[in-house]
Design a protein around this motif. Structure first.
Motif, PDB file in Angstrom:
ATOM      1  N   ASN A  98      30.755  96.391  56.218  1.00  0.00           N
ATOM      2  CA  ASN A  98      31.693  96.536  55.111  1.00  0.00           C
ATOM      3  C   ASN A  98      31.067  97.082  53.827  1.00  0.00           C
ATOM      4  O   ASN A  98      31.763  97.233  52.818  1.00  0.00           O
ATOM      5  N   ALA A  99      29.784  97.383  53.858  1.00  0.00           N
ATOM      6  CA  ALA A  99      29.097  97.844  52.649  1.00  0.00           C
ATOM      7  C   ALA A  99      29.703  99.126  52.099  1.00  0.00           C
ATOM      8  O   ALA A  99      29.856  99.282  50.879  1.00  0.00           O
ATOM      9  N   ASP A 100      30.055 100.066  52.974  1.00  0.00           N
ATOM     10  CA  ASP A 100      30.604 101.333  52.503  1.00  0.00           C
ATOM     11  C   ASP A 100      31.900 101.106  51.732  1.00  0.00           C
ATOM     12  O   ASP A 100      32.082 101.631  50.624  1.00  0.00           O
ATOM     13  N   ASP A 101      32.814 100.329  52.325  1.00  0.00           N
ATOM     14  CA  ASP A 101      34.095 100.064  51.665  1.00  0.00           C
ATOM     15  C   ASP A 101      33.891  99.296  50.362  1.00  0.00           C
ATOM     16  O   ASP A 101      34.578  99.546  49.363  1.00  0.00           O
ATOM     17  N   TYR A 102      32.964  98.350  50.365  1.00  0.00           N
ATOM     18  CA  TYR A 102      32.709  97.553  49.168  1.00  0.00           C
ATOM     19  C   TYR A 102      32.240  98.440  48.022  1.00  0.00           C
ATOM     20  O   TYR A 102      32.709  98.315  46.888  1.00  0.00           O
ATOM     21  N   GLN A 103      31.319  99.344  48.306  1.00  0.00           N
ATOM     22  CA  GLN A 103      30.798 100.196  47.242  1.00  0.00           C
ATOM     23  C   GLN A 103      31.848 101.186  46.746  1.00  0.00           C
ATOM     24  O   GLN A 103      31.900 101.493  45.548  1.00  0.00           O
ATOM     25  N   VAL A 104      32.712 101.666  47.639  1.00  0.00           N
ATOM     26  CA  VAL A 104      33.801 102.547  47.210  1.00  0.00           C
ATOM     27  C   VAL A 104      34.772 101.792  46.311  1.00  0.00           C
ATOM     28  O   VAL A 104      35.194 102.285  45.256  1.00  0.00           O
ATOM     29  N   GLU A 105      35.122 100.560  46.703  1.00  0.00           N
ATOM     30  CA  GLU A 105      36.127  99.799  45.967  1.00  0.00           C
ATOM     31  C   GLU A 105      35.603  99.269  44.644  1.00  0.00           C
ATOM     32  O   GLU A 105      36.309  99.284  43.627  1.00  0.00           O
ATOM     33  N   HIS A 106      34.350  98.791  44.627  1.00  0.00           N
ATOM     34  CA  HIS A 106      33.846  98.079  43.450  1.00  0.00           C
ATOM     35  C   HIS A 106      32.719  98.792  42.715  1.00  0.00           C
ATOM     36  O   HIS A 106      32.294  98.332  41.647  1.00  0.00           O
ATOM     37  N   GLY A 107      32.252  99.908  43.265  1.00  0.00           N
ATOM     38  CA  GLY A 107      31.117 100.589  42.651  1.00  0.00           C
ATOM     39  C   GLY A 107      31.375 101.027  41.229  1.00  0.00           C
ATOM     40  O   GLY A 107      30.482 100.959  40.374  1.00  0.00           O
ATOM     41  N   GLY A 108      32.611 101.475  40.939  1.00  0.00           N
ATOM     42  CA  GLY A 108      32.925 101.909  39.583  1.00  0.00           C
ATOM     43  C   GLY A 108      32.856 100.776  38.584  1.00  0.00           C
ATOM     44  O   GLY A 108      32.390 100.955  37.450  1.00  0.00           O
ATOM     45  N   PHE A 109      33.326  99.596  38.975  1.00  0.00           N
ATOM     46  CA  PHE A 109      33.294  98.431  38.096  1.00  0.00           C
ATOM     47  C   PHE A 109      31.856  97.956  37.885  1.00  0.00           C
ATOM     48  O   PHE A 109      31.458  97.618  36.758  1.00  0.00           O
ATOM     49  N   LEU A 110      31.071  97.943  38.962  1.00  0.00           N
ATOM     50  CA  LEU A 110      29.695  97.469  38.863  1.00  0.00           C
ATOM     51  C   LEU A 110      28.817  98.451  38.102  1.00  0.00           C
ATOM     52  O   LEU A 110      27.902  98.040  37.380  1.00  0.00           O
ATOM     53  N   GLY A 111      29.090  99.752  38.272  1.00  0.00           N
ATOM     54  CA  GLY A 111      28.240 100.774  37.665  1.00  0.00           C
ATOM     55  C   GLY A 111      26.990 100.978  38.494  1.00  0.00           C
ATOM     56  O   GLY A 111      26.469 100.043  39.117  1.00  0.00           O
ATOM     57  N   ASP A 112      26.497 102.200  38.540  1.00  0.00           N
ATOM     58  CA  ASP A 112      25.258 102.468  39.276  1.00  0.00           C
ATOM     59  C   ASP A 112      24.058 101.821  38.606  1.00  0.00           C
ATOM     60  O   ASP A 112      23.087 101.438  39.260  1.00  0.00           O
ATOM     61  N   VAL A 113      24.108 101.737  37.281  1.00  0.00           N
ATOM     62  CA  VAL A 113      23.041 101.119  36.494  1.00  0.00           C
ATOM     63  C   VAL A 113      23.715 100.150  35.536  1.00  0.00           C
ATOM     64  O   VAL A 113      23.939 100.440  34.363  1.00  0.00           O
TER      65      VAL A 113
END
Length: 254
Positions: free
Chosen positions: A16-31
Protein backbone atom coordinates in the motif's frame (compact mmCIF):
# COMPACT_ATOMS: atom_id res chain seq x y z
CA UNK A 1 12.58 -13.03 14.11
CA UNK A 2 9.66 -10.77 13.22
CA UNK A 3 6.48 -11.01 15.29
CA UNK A 4 3.19 -11.89 13.60
CA UNK A 5 2.23 -8.20 13.78
CA UNK A 6 5.45 -7.10 12.11
CA UNK A 7 5.20 -9.72 9.36
CA UNK A 8 1.63 -8.71 8.56
CA UNK A 9 2.31 -5.00 8.59
CA UNK A 10 5.45 -5.30 6.49
CA UNK A 11 3.39 -6.98 3.77
CA UNK A 12 0.55 -4.48 4.09
CA UNK A 13 2.79 -1.42 3.83
CA UNK A 14 4.76 -2.91 0.94
CA UNK A 15 1.47 -3.40 -0.88
CA UNK A 16 0.00 0.00 0.00
CA UNK A 17 3.01 2.34 0.04
CA UNK A 18 2.38 3.64 -3.48
CA UNK A 19 -1.24 4.57 -2.76
CA UNK A 20 -0.30 6.08 0.60
CA UNK A 21 2.32 8.36 -0.90
CA UNK A 22 -0.03 9.45 -3.70
CA UNK A 23 -2.85 10.21 -1.24
CA UNK A 24 -0.86 11.82 1.58
CA UNK A 25 2.44 12.89 0.03
CA UNK A 26 1.23 16.42 -0.66
CA UNK A 27 0.16 16.94 2.95
CA UNK A 28 3.36 15.45 4.36
CA UNK A 29 5.64 17.28 1.93
CA UNK A 30 8.81 15.80 0.48
CA UNK A 31 10.84 17.77 3.02
CA UNK A 32 8.48 18.38 5.92
CA UNK A 33 7.80 17.33 9.50
CA UNK A 34 4.18 17.13 10.63
CA UNK A 35 3.29 15.20 13.78
CA UNK A 36 -0.13 14.05 12.62
CA UNK A 37 -3.28 14.69 10.58
CA UNK A 38 -3.98 17.92 12.46
CA UNK A 39 -0.90 19.35 10.75
CA UNK A 40 1.14 20.25 13.85
CA UNK A 41 4.44 21.28 12.25
CA UNK A 42 7.76 20.68 14.00
CA UNK A 43 9.03 23.96 12.51
CA UNK A 44 6.54 25.73 14.79
CA UNK A 45 6.21 23.24 17.65
CA UNK A 46 9.94 22.84 18.28
CA UNK A 47 9.45 19.64 20.27
CA UNK A 48 12.84 18.27 19.25
CA UNK A 49 14.74 21.41 20.15
CA UNK A 50 17.73 22.61 18.17
CA UNK A 51 18.87 19.64 16.07
CA UNK A 52 21.81 21.35 14.36
CA UNK A 53 24.84 19.08 14.65
CA UNK A 54 22.80 16.37 16.39
CA UNK A 55 22.57 12.72 15.38
CA UNK A 56 18.86 11.95 14.96
CA UNK A 57 17.07 8.64 14.38
CA UNK A 58 13.59 8.51 12.82
CA UNK A 59 11.61 5.37 13.66
CA UNK A 60 9.09 4.02 11.15
CA UNK A 61 10.02 6.72 8.68
CA UNK A 62 7.88 5.79 5.68
CA UNK A 63 9.49 7.84 2.89
CA UNK A 64 11.65 9.70 5.45
CA UNK A 65 10.00 13.09 4.96
CA UNK A 66 10.62 14.03 8.59
CA UNK A 67 14.27 12.94 8.56
CA UNK A 68 14.79 14.86 5.32
CA UNK A 69 13.45 18.03 6.97
CA UNK A 70 15.83 17.45 9.87
CA UNK A 71 18.77 17.29 7.46
CA UNK A 72 17.84 20.76 6.18
CA UNK A 73 18.05 21.96 9.80
CA UNK A 74 21.62 20.74 10.14
CA UNK A 75 20.95 17.35 11.73
CA UNK A 76 22.81 14.17 10.89
CA UNK A 77 19.66 12.12 10.36
CA UNK A 78 19.25 8.37 9.88
CA UNK A 79 15.91 6.65 9.32
CA UNK A 80 14.45 3.17 9.15
CA UNK A 81 11.19 1.49 8.22
CA UNK A 82 9.84 -2.04 8.14
CA UNK A 83 8.59 -1.61 4.56
CA UNK A 84 11.06 -1.89 1.69
CA UNK A 85 8.57 -0.23 -0.67
CA UNK A 86 8.31 2.82 1.57
CA UNK A 87 12.09 3.08 1.53
CA UNK A 88 12.04 2.97 -2.26
CA UNK A 89 9.88 6.09 -2.12
CA UNK A 90 12.46 7.64 0.20
CA UNK A 91 15.15 7.07 -2.41
CA UNK A 92 12.87 8.55 -5.11
CA UNK A 93 12.35 11.70 -3.06
CA UNK A 94 16.08 11.89 -2.33
CA UNK A 95 16.69 12.07 -6.06
CA UNK A 96 13.87 14.54 -6.66
CA UNK A 97 14.91 16.96 -3.91
CA UNK A 98 18.66 16.48 -3.67
CA UNK A 99 18.25 16.06 0.11
CA UNK A 100 19.49 12.58 0.96
CA UNK A 101 18.77 10.50 4.06
CA UNK A 102 20.52 7.21 4.87
CA UNK A 103 17.79 4.61 5.41
CA UNK A 104 17.72 0.97 6.44
CA UNK A 105 15.00 -1.67 6.56
CA UNK A 106 14.56 -2.73 10.18
CA UNK A 107 12.10 -3.74 12.88
CA UNK A 108 11.59 -1.19 15.68
CA UNK A 109 11.62 -3.95 18.29
CA UNK A 110 15.26 -4.80 17.44
CA UNK A 111 17.28 -1.82 16.21
CA UNK A 112 20.47 -2.42 14.18
CA UNK A 113 22.37 0.44 15.83
CA UNK A 114 25.05 0.60 18.48
CA UNK A 115 24.20 1.81 21.96
CA UNK A 116 24.45 5.50 22.76
CA UNK A 117 24.94 6.67 19.18
CA UNK A 118 22.03 9.13 18.82
CA UNK A 119 21.22 12.43 20.49
CA UNK A 120 17.56 12.48 19.44
CA UNK A 121 14.97 9.91 18.31
CA UNK A 122 11.58 10.70 16.82
CA UNK A 123 8.58 9.04 15.26
CA UNK A 124 5.49 10.59 13.69
CA UNK A 125 2.93 7.78 13.69
CA UNK A 126 5.73 5.39 12.78
CA UNK A 127 6.06 1.83 14.07
CA UNK A 128 4.56 2.20 17.55
CA UNK A 129 0.84 1.70 16.67
CA UNK A 130 1.76 -1.45 14.74
CA UNK A 131 4.14 -3.36 17.03
CA UNK A 132 3.11 -6.10 19.42
CA UNK A 133 5.63 -5.03 22.08
CA UNK A 134 6.04 -1.24 22.33
CA UNK A 135 7.98 -1.75 25.55
CA UNK A 136 10.71 -3.43 23.48
CA UNK A 137 10.78 -0.40 21.19
CA UNK A 138 11.14 1.98 24.14
CA UNK A 139 13.95 -0.12 25.61
CA UNK A 140 15.73 -0.10 22.26
CA UNK A 141 15.31 3.66 21.94
CA UNK A 142 16.76 4.16 25.40
CA UNK A 143 19.67 1.88 24.47
CA UNK A 144 20.62 3.83 21.33
CA UNK A 145 20.19 7.28 22.92
CA UNK A 146 23.07 9.01 24.63
CA UNK A 147 22.52 10.06 28.27
CA UNK A 148 20.19 13.03 28.29
CA UNK A 149 18.97 12.25 24.77
CA UNK A 150 15.47 13.23 23.66
CA UNK A 151 12.72 10.99 22.27
CA UNK A 152 9.48 12.41 20.86
CA UNK A 153 6.78 10.31 19.20
CA UNK A 154 3.17 10.66 18.09
CA UNK A 155 0.41 8.07 18.01
CA UNK A 156 -3.36 8.05 17.64
CA UNK A 157 -4.85 9.49 20.80
CA UNK A 158 -5.99 6.50 22.92
CA UNK A 159 -9.51 7.90 23.38
CA UNK A 160 -10.12 7.39 19.66
CA UNK A 161 -10.27 3.64 20.21
CA UNK A 162 -13.68 3.98 21.86
CA UNK A 163 -15.20 5.60 18.74
CA UNK A 164 -15.84 4.32 15.20
CA UNK A 165 -13.12 5.21 12.72
CA UNK A 166 -15.56 7.36 10.77
CA UNK A 167 -14.96 11.02 9.82
CA UNK A 168 -18.70 11.81 9.90
CA UNK A 169 -21.27 12.15 12.70
CA UNK A 170 -21.17 8.40 13.41
CA UNK A 171 -17.58 8.89 14.60
CA UNK A 172 -18.77 11.08 17.49
CA UNK A 173 -20.61 8.33 19.37
CA UNK A 174 -18.64 5.76 21.36
CA UNK A 175 -19.51 2.17 20.47
CA UNK A 176 -16.86 0.19 22.33
CA UNK A 177 -14.93 0.22 25.59
CA UNK A 178 -11.85 2.40 25.85
CA UNK A 179 -10.39 -0.40 27.99
CA UNK A 180 -10.86 -3.11 25.32
CA UNK A 181 -7.31 -3.77 24.16
CA UNK A 182 -8.26 -6.30 21.48
CA UNK A 183 -6.14 -5.40 18.44
CA UNK A 184 -7.75 -4.31 15.20
CA UNK A 185 -6.95 -7.03 12.67
CA UNK A 186 -7.48 -7.72 8.99
CA UNK A 187 -7.13 -11.22 7.54
CA UNK A 188 -7.26 -12.71 4.07
CA UNK A 189 -9.68 -15.40 2.88
CA UNK A 190 -7.42 -18.08 4.38
CA UNK A 191 -7.41 -16.41 7.77
CA UNK A 192 -3.82 -15.19 7.48
CA UNK A 193 -3.16 -11.94 9.35
CA UNK A 194 -2.52 -9.12 6.85
CA UNK A 195 -2.75 -5.97 9.00
CA UNK A 196 -2.90 -5.15 12.71
CA UNK A 197 -3.00 -2.12 14.98
CA UNK A 198 -2.70 -2.33 18.74
CA UNK A 199 -4.54 -0.18 21.28
CA UNK A 200 -2.98 1.12 24.47
CA UNK A 201 -4.69 3.37 26.97
CA UNK A 202 -2.99 6.56 28.11
CA UNK A 203 -2.00 4.76 31.30
CA UNK A 204 -0.52 1.91 29.25
CA UNK A 205 1.72 4.30 27.31
CA UNK A 206 2.85 6.02 30.50
CA UNK A 207 3.53 2.72 32.24
CA UNK A 208 5.54 1.34 29.32
CA UNK A 209 7.67 4.47 29.10
CA UNK A 210 8.36 4.49 32.84
CA UNK A 211 9.22 0.79 32.82
CA UNK A 212 11.71 1.35 30.00
CA UNK A 213 13.57 3.93 32.06
CA UNK A 214 12.61 6.90 29.90
CA UNK A 215 11.34 10.04 31.62
CA UNK A 216 8.20 11.71 30.30
CA UNK A 217 8.81 15.44 29.94
CA UNK A 218 5.72 16.57 28.06
CA UNK A 219 2.48 15.66 26.30
CA UNK A 220 0.80 17.56 23.46
CA UNK A 221 -2.77 16.96 22.28
CA UNK A 222 -2.96 19.07 19.08
CA UNK A 223 -6.24 20.86 18.45
CA UNK A 224 -7.70 20.75 14.96
CA UNK A 225 -6.71 24.06 13.33
CA UNK A 226 -8.90 26.39 11.34
CA UNK A 227 -8.31 25.97 7.63
CA UNK A 228 -7.42 22.27 7.69
CA UNK A 229 -10.29 20.70 5.75
CA UNK A 230 -8.51 17.43 4.99
CA UNK A 231 -10.25 14.14 5.75
CA UNK A 232 -7.70 11.42 6.51
CA UNK A 233 -9.29 8.11 7.42
CA UNK A 234 -11.15 8.74 10.67
CA UNK A 235 -9.70 12.23 11.07
CA UNK A 236 -11.78 15.16 9.93
CA UNK A 237 -12.59 18.77 10.91
CA UNK A 238 -15.88 17.56 12.41
CA UNK A 239 -14.30 15.04 14.76
CA UNK A 240 -11.25 17.21 15.40
CA UNK A 241 -13.42 19.92 16.95
CA UNK A 242 -14.75 17.42 19.52
CA UNK A 243 -12.12 14.74 20.11
CA UNK A 244 -8.32 14.69 20.35
CA UNK A 245 -6.87 12.71 17.46
CA UNK A 246 -3.16 12.65 18.23
CA UNK A 247 -1.00 12.33 21.33
CA UNK A 248 2.61 13.52 21.13
CA UNK A 249 4.85 12.28 23.96
CA UNK A 250 8.17 13.94 24.79
CA UNK A 251 10.68 11.88 26.76
CA UNK A 252 14.28 12.00 27.92
CA UNK A 253 16.89 9.31 28.48
CA UNK A 254 18.52 9.37 31.93
Amino acid sequence: MLSASSRANRGWWDGNADDYQVEHGGFLGDVGFVWGPEGLDEAEAGLLGDVHGRRVLELGCGAAQCARWLVTRGAEAVAFDLSHRQLRHSRRIDLDTGVRVPVVQADAESLPFAGGCFDVACSAYGALPFVADPGAVFREVRRVLRPGGRFVFSVSHPVRWAFPDDPGPRGLTSDRSYFDRTPYEERDEDGVLTYVEHHRTMADWVGLLVASGLTITGLVEPEWPEGNEQVWGGWSPLRGRHLPGTAVFSCAAP
